[in-house]
Enzyme design. Structure first.
Site, PDB file in Angstrom:
ATOM      1  N   ASP A   1       0.874  -1.170   0.000  1.00  0.00           N
ATOM      2  CA  ASP A   1       0.000   0.000   0.000  1.00  0.00           C
ATOM      3  C   ASP A   1       0.913   1.221   0.000  1.00  0.00           C
ATOM      4  O   ASP A   1       1.383   1.652   1.053  1.00  0.00           O
ATOM      5  CB  ASP A   1      -0.902  -0.003   1.238  1.00  0.00           C
ATOM      6  CG  ASP A   1      -1.771   1.247   1.323  1.00  0.00           C
ATOM      7  OD1 ASP A   1      -2.148   1.786   0.262  1.00  0.00           O
ATOM      8  OD2 ASP A   1      -2.068   1.689   2.447  1.00  0.00           O
TER       9      ASP A   1
ATOM     10  N   GLU B   1      -1.424  -1.720  -4.408  1.00  0.00           N
ATOM     11  CA  GLU B   1      -2.663  -0.951  -4.490  1.00  0.00           C
ATOM     12  C   GLU B   1      -2.419   0.255  -5.384  1.00  0.00           C
ATOM     13  O   GLU B   1      -1.408   0.949  -5.252  1.00  0.00           O
ATOM     14  CB  GLU B   1      -3.124  -0.502  -3.108  1.00  0.00           C
ATOM     15  CG  GLU B   1      -4.515   0.113  -3.155  1.00  0.00           C
ATOM     16  CD  GLU B   1      -5.071   0.373  -1.778  1.00  0.00           C
ATOM     17  OE1 GLU B   1      -5.927  -0.406  -1.351  1.00  0.00           O
ATOM     18  OE2 GLU B   1      -4.639   1.356  -1.147  1.00  0.00           O
TER      19      GLU B   1
ATOM     20  N   ASP C   1      -2.424   1.419   7.120  1.00  0.00           N
ATOM     21  CA  ASP C   1      -1.647   1.137   5.904  1.00  0.00           C
ATOM     22  C   ASP C   1      -1.243  -0.336   5.879  1.00  0.00           C
ATOM     23  O   ASP C   1      -1.121  -0.941   4.819  1.00  0.00           O
ATOM     24  CB  ASP C   1      -0.370   1.998   5.851  1.00  0.00           C
ATOM     25  CG  ASP C   1      -0.662   3.475   6.002  1.00  0.00           C
ATOM     26  OD1 ASP C   1      -1.019   4.096   4.994  1.00  0.00           O
ATOM     27  OD2 ASP C   1      -0.542   3.991   7.126  1.00  0.00           O
TER      28      ASP C   1
END
Length: 157
Positions: free
Chosen positions: A7, A66, A139
Protein backbone atom coordinates in the site's frame (compact mmCIF):
# COMPACT_ATOMS: atom_id res chain seq x y z
CA UNK A 1 3.67 -19.42 -2.36
CA UNK A 2 4.50 -16.04 -0.83
CA UNK A 3 2.64 -12.91 -1.88
CA UNK A 4 3.85 -9.38 -1.10
CA UNK A 5 1.11 -6.77 -0.82
CA UNK A 6 2.03 -3.08 -0.92
CA UNK A 7 0.00 0.00 0.00
CA UNK A 8 2.18 2.86 -1.26
CA UNK A 9 2.15 6.15 0.61
CA UNK A 10 4.16 9.35 0.64
CA UNK A 11 4.95 9.10 4.37
CA UNK A 12 4.22 5.45 5.18
CA UNK A 13 4.33 2.53 2.78
CA UNK A 14 2.44 -0.47 4.15
CA UNK A 15 3.67 -3.95 3.27
CA UNK A 16 2.64 -7.50 4.06
CA UNK A 17 3.82 -10.93 3.02
CA UNK A 18 1.29 -13.72 3.21
CA UNK A 19 1.81 -17.40 2.56
CA UNK A 20 -0.49 -19.80 0.80
CA UNK A 21 0.12 -23.43 1.69
CA UNK A 22 -2.14 -26.44 2.20
CA UNK A 23 -5.20 -24.46 1.09
CA UNK A 24 -4.61 -21.89 3.85
CA UNK A 25 -3.46 -18.27 4.01
CA UNK A 26 -1.22 -17.07 6.81
CA UNK A 27 0.60 -13.87 7.61
CA UNK A 28 4.40 -14.06 7.49
CA UNK A 29 5.21 -10.42 8.20
CA UNK A 30 3.64 -6.99 7.94
CA UNK A 31 4.68 -3.47 8.73
CA UNK A 32 5.36 -0.14 7.15
CA UNK A 33 8.29 1.72 5.70
CA UNK A 34 8.45 5.08 7.45
CA UNK A 35 9.66 7.86 5.17
CA UNK A 36 11.11 10.59 7.37
CA UNK A 37 13.35 12.70 5.15
CA UNK A 38 11.92 15.66 3.23
CA UNK A 39 14.02 15.47 0.06
CA UNK A 40 12.32 13.54 -2.73
CA UNK A 41 15.45 11.76 -3.95
CA UNK A 42 16.31 10.60 -0.43
CA UNK A 43 12.72 9.50 0.15
CA UNK A 44 12.79 7.35 -2.99
CA UNK A 45 16.18 5.87 -2.06
CA UNK A 46 14.99 5.09 1.49
CA UNK A 47 11.88 3.40 0.12
CA UNK A 48 13.82 1.30 -2.39
CA UNK A 49 16.49 0.31 0.15
CA UNK A 50 13.79 -0.84 2.58
CA UNK A 51 12.06 -2.83 -0.18
CA UNK A 52 15.40 -4.40 -1.13
CA UNK A 53 15.95 -5.48 2.49
CA UNK A 54 12.48 -7.00 2.60
CA UNK A 55 13.05 -8.90 -0.65
CA UNK A 56 16.47 -10.07 0.59
CA UNK A 57 14.96 -11.41 3.80
CA UNK A 58 11.85 -13.13 2.40
CA UNK A 59 11.29 -15.22 -0.69
CA UNK A 60 8.49 -13.56 -2.68
CA UNK A 61 6.76 -15.20 -5.66
CA UNK A 62 4.01 -12.68 -6.42
CA UNK A 63 3.56 -8.96 -5.76
CA UNK A 64 0.36 -6.91 -5.65
CA UNK A 65 0.31 -3.12 -5.36
CA UNK A 66 -2.66 -0.95 -4.49
CA UNK A 67 -3.23 1.59 -7.23
CA UNK A 68 -3.05 5.30 -6.49
CA UNK A 69 -6.12 6.88 -4.93
CA UNK A 70 -6.74 10.18 -6.67
CA UNK A 71 -7.31 12.80 -4.00
CA UNK A 72 -7.79 16.51 -4.18
CA UNK A 73 -4.11 17.48 -3.98
CA UNK A 74 -2.42 17.08 -7.39
CA UNK A 75 1.06 17.60 -5.88
CA UNK A 76 0.54 14.65 -3.50
CA UNK A 77 -0.72 12.45 -6.34
CA UNK A 78 2.36 13.26 -8.44
CA UNK A 79 4.69 12.50 -5.52
CA UNK A 80 2.89 9.23 -4.83
CA UNK A 81 3.14 8.32 -8.52
CA UNK A 82 6.91 8.85 -8.34
CA UNK A 83 7.16 6.54 -5.31
CA UNK A 84 4.99 3.97 -7.03
CA UNK A 85 7.13 4.15 -10.17
CA UNK A 86 10.28 3.52 -8.14
CA UNK A 87 8.61 0.61 -6.32
CA UNK A 88 7.41 -0.85 -9.62
CA UNK A 89 10.86 -0.69 -11.16
CA UNK A 90 12.49 -2.38 -8.15
CA UNK A 91 9.82 -5.12 -8.12
CA UNK A 92 10.23 -5.76 -11.85
CA UNK A 93 13.98 -5.97 -11.32
CA UNK A 94 13.79 -8.33 -8.32
CA UNK A 95 10.60 -10.37 -8.80
CA UNK A 96 9.80 -9.99 -12.48
CA UNK A 97 6.16 -8.91 -12.38
CA UNK A 98 3.40 -7.42 -10.26
CA UNK A 99 -0.35 -6.91 -10.30
CA UNK A 100 -2.29 -3.75 -9.50
CA UNK A 101 -5.65 -3.34 -7.79
CA UNK A 102 -7.68 -0.23 -7.09
CA UNK A 103 -8.79 0.53 -3.54
CA UNK A 104 -12.38 -0.08 -4.69
CA UNK A 105 -11.50 -3.56 -6.01
CA UNK A 106 -9.72 -4.49 -2.78
CA UNK A 107 -12.53 -3.23 -0.54
CA UNK A 108 -15.17 -5.02 -2.62
CA UNK A 109 -13.21 -8.29 -2.64
CA UNK A 110 -12.74 -8.32 1.13
CA UNK A 111 -15.93 -6.73 2.44
CA UNK A 112 -18.38 -6.96 -0.44
CA UNK A 113 -18.60 -3.16 -0.47
CA UNK A 114 -16.30 -1.06 -2.67
CA UNK A 115 -16.90 1.96 -0.47
CA UNK A 116 -16.10 0.22 2.83
CA UNK A 117 -14.19 2.14 5.49
CA UNK A 118 -10.57 1.22 6.21
CA UNK A 119 -11.68 -0.11 9.59
CA UNK A 120 -14.05 -2.57 7.88
CA UNK A 121 -11.20 -3.80 5.68
CA UNK A 122 -8.99 -4.21 8.77
CA UNK A 123 -11.77 -6.20 10.48
CA UNK A 124 -12.03 -8.62 7.53
CA UNK A 125 -8.23 -8.97 7.29
CA UNK A 126 -8.09 -9.95 10.96
CA UNK A 127 -10.97 -12.37 10.52
CA UNK A 128 -9.59 -14.05 7.39
CA UNK A 129 -6.09 -14.50 8.82
CA UNK A 130 -7.18 -15.17 12.42
CA UNK A 131 -5.26 -12.17 13.76
CA UNK A 132 -6.22 -11.29 17.32
CA UNK A 133 -4.13 -8.16 17.86
CA UNK A 134 -4.92 -4.71 16.53
CA UNK A 135 -3.37 -3.77 13.19
CA UNK A 136 -2.01 -0.21 13.26
CA UNK A 137 -1.54 1.89 11.23
CA UNK A 138 -4.24 1.01 8.71
CA UNK A 139 -1.65 1.14 5.90
CA UNK A 140 -0.61 -2.30 7.14
CA UNK A 141 -4.09 -3.83 6.97
CA UNK A 142 -4.50 -2.29 3.51
CA UNK A 143 -1.30 -4.01 2.37
CA UNK A 144 -2.49 -7.33 3.82
CA UNK A 145 -5.83 -6.84 2.04
CA UNK A 146 -4.08 -6.28 -1.30
CA UNK A 147 -2.12 -9.52 -0.83
CA UNK A 148 -5.29 -11.45 0.10
CA UNK A 149 -7.11 -10.09 -2.94
CA UNK A 150 -4.25 -11.18 -5.16
CA UNK A 151 -4.45 -14.69 -3.70
CA UNK A 152 -8.18 -14.65 -4.52
CA UNK A 153 -7.47 -13.52 -8.08
CA UNK A 154 -4.93 -16.31 -8.50
CA UNK A 155 -7.69 -18.68 -7.32
CA UNK A 156 -5.52 -19.80 -4.45
CA UNK A 157 -7.98 -18.93 -1.75
Amino acid sequence: MHILGIDPGSRKCGYAIISYASNKLSLITAGFINITTTHLQEQILDLIEALDCLLDRYEVHEVAIEDIFFGYNPKSVIKLAQFRGALSLKILERVGNFSEYTPLQVKKALTGNGKAAKEQVAFMVKRLLHITSEIKPLDISDAIAVAIMHAQRLKLY
